[in-house]
Design an enzyme around this catalytic site. Structure first.
Site, PDB file in Angstrom:
ATOM      1  CE1 TYR A 235       3.220   7.144 -11.296  1.00  0.00           C
ATOM      2  CE2 TYR A 235       5.203   7.585 -12.491  1.00  0.00           C
ATOM      3  CZ  TYR A 235       3.994   6.945 -12.577  1.00  0.00           C
ATOM      4  OH  TYR A 235       3.415   6.285 -13.474  1.00  0.00           O
TER       5      TYR A 235
ATOM      6  CD  GLU B 274       1.146   3.984 -12.285  1.00  0.00           C
ATOM      7  OE1 GLU B 274       1.246   5.239 -12.942  1.00  0.00           O
ATOM      8  OE2 GLU B 274      -0.006   3.374 -12.254  1.00  0.00           O
TER       9      GLU B 274
END
Length: 333
Positions: free
Chosen positions: A214, A302
């Site tokens: 992530y 993101e």
């Protein structure tokens, strides 16, 4: 131009002398609160942050830059700052159009975000958007191979668990999944019970995934800096990781005057448990990601997941970009 030359610090000093000295303690606090709001708006417009009011007893203001646009124009027009020649002339130059608000932010779809990623040299899988099942099949033919991913394009997370991401091994399956998604509403844990309509699907070449990570960038309001947030536990369950094991998520803040440094890239790479070859790829990726964030006036970038393939390559398998609504006038495309 005198309006631009006067600093917020000098303005605050003048206003403190003129208005805050007189009156009771309560009145001074009230005046200080009003003045601090006005001065904070000015300082935020030139990239600083005002967090201390004129009077020690007054409240501290730590509102996000976008939130300051919520104040009615009358507050700005009637602001005591105009007494020191800091007036509306400065606002369109440094703060953007008067009508810019937080609600006018632009959220890009995955295929649009990946197009930007590719422009900045960030490695992404090949993919083509499609608005019909037949167009999806044509996209699969153009991409080639024998494995594709069909992704519903909506502004919500959790698509995989909601059936918005399907793995297709034949072109008939590509057609089937696109037909199932297009024209329907996808309900995820972020979309609300009514769901969001799907008008575009993204057909992407399949990837050989070894690890899921992530990575994101946003503004850390506590330190007034852009920050990288990363975790070796990426993928669909990142929200669960944040809730149950927050120690697996780490943050690196970037000083605006220095920018992203090599040691910070290494710090992130070590936290993600990458080897030397992957660290070099990752370092190049986050430097380009930081450049994109700044030049495109993003409020969020993101990548979930950022993957390591079985061949050892670092690839942005997903992409999400939000553009600051107060900077849209600077982003005509």
């Amino acid at each position: 131009n005198r309006a631009v030359a006067i600093s917020a610090r000098n303005a605050l000093s003048v206003l403190n002398t003129r208005q805050v000295r007189s009156g009771s303690s309560a009145a001074r606090c009230s005046n200080a609160s009003r003045l601090s709001r006005s001065v904070w708006r000015l300082e935020m417009s030139i990239g600083a942050r005002f967090t201390k009011a004129v009077c020690p007893n007054a409240a501290t203001y730590q509102v996000g830059c976008a939130d300051c646009r919520r104040w009615p124009n009358s507050m700005w027009r009637n602001s005591p700052l105009r007494q020191v020649s800091v007036c509306l002339k400065i606002r369109p130059i440094l703060c953007g159009p008067p009508h810019a608000t937080k609600e006018s932010s632009m959220n890009l779809h995955e295929y649009q975000s990946k197009r930007l990623f590719a422009e900045y040299g960030i490695t992404v899988p090949k993919g083509i958007p499609a608005k019909s099942p037949n167009a999806a099949v044509d996209a699969a033919k153009e991409l080639g191979g024998d494995l594709w991913v069909v992704k519903a394009q909506v502004h919500a997370g959790g698509r995989g668990k909601a059936g918005g991401v399907k793995l297709a091994r034949t072109r008939d399956e590509v057609h089937q999944y696109a037909e199932e998604m297009l024209g329907r509403k996808l309900v995820t844990h972020q979309s609300g019970p009514d769901g969001l309509p799907v008008s575009v699907v993204y057909v992407e070449s399949g990837s050989d995934i070894d690890r899921e990570l992530y990575l994101s960038m946003l503004v850390d309001r506590e330190v007034s800096r852009v920050a990288f947030i990363a975790s070796a536990a990426g993928g669909m369950d990142i929200e669960q990781v944040a809730a149950e094991t927050p120690e697996k998520i780490f943050t690196v803040s970037i000083a605006p005057d220095a920018g992203l440094q090599d040691y910070q890239a290494r710090q992130l790479a070590f936290g993600l448990q990458l080897d030397k070859t992957q660290m070099r790829q990752f370092g190049a990726l986050i430097k380009r990601m930081y450049q994109l964030y700044v030049e495109c006036d993003a409020s969020l970038v993101e990548v979930n997941p950022l993957i390591v393939t079985k061949g050892g390559d670092v690839v942005a398998l997903d992409a999400k970009i939000n553009i600051d609504g107060n900077a849209l006038y600077r982003q005509p495309r």
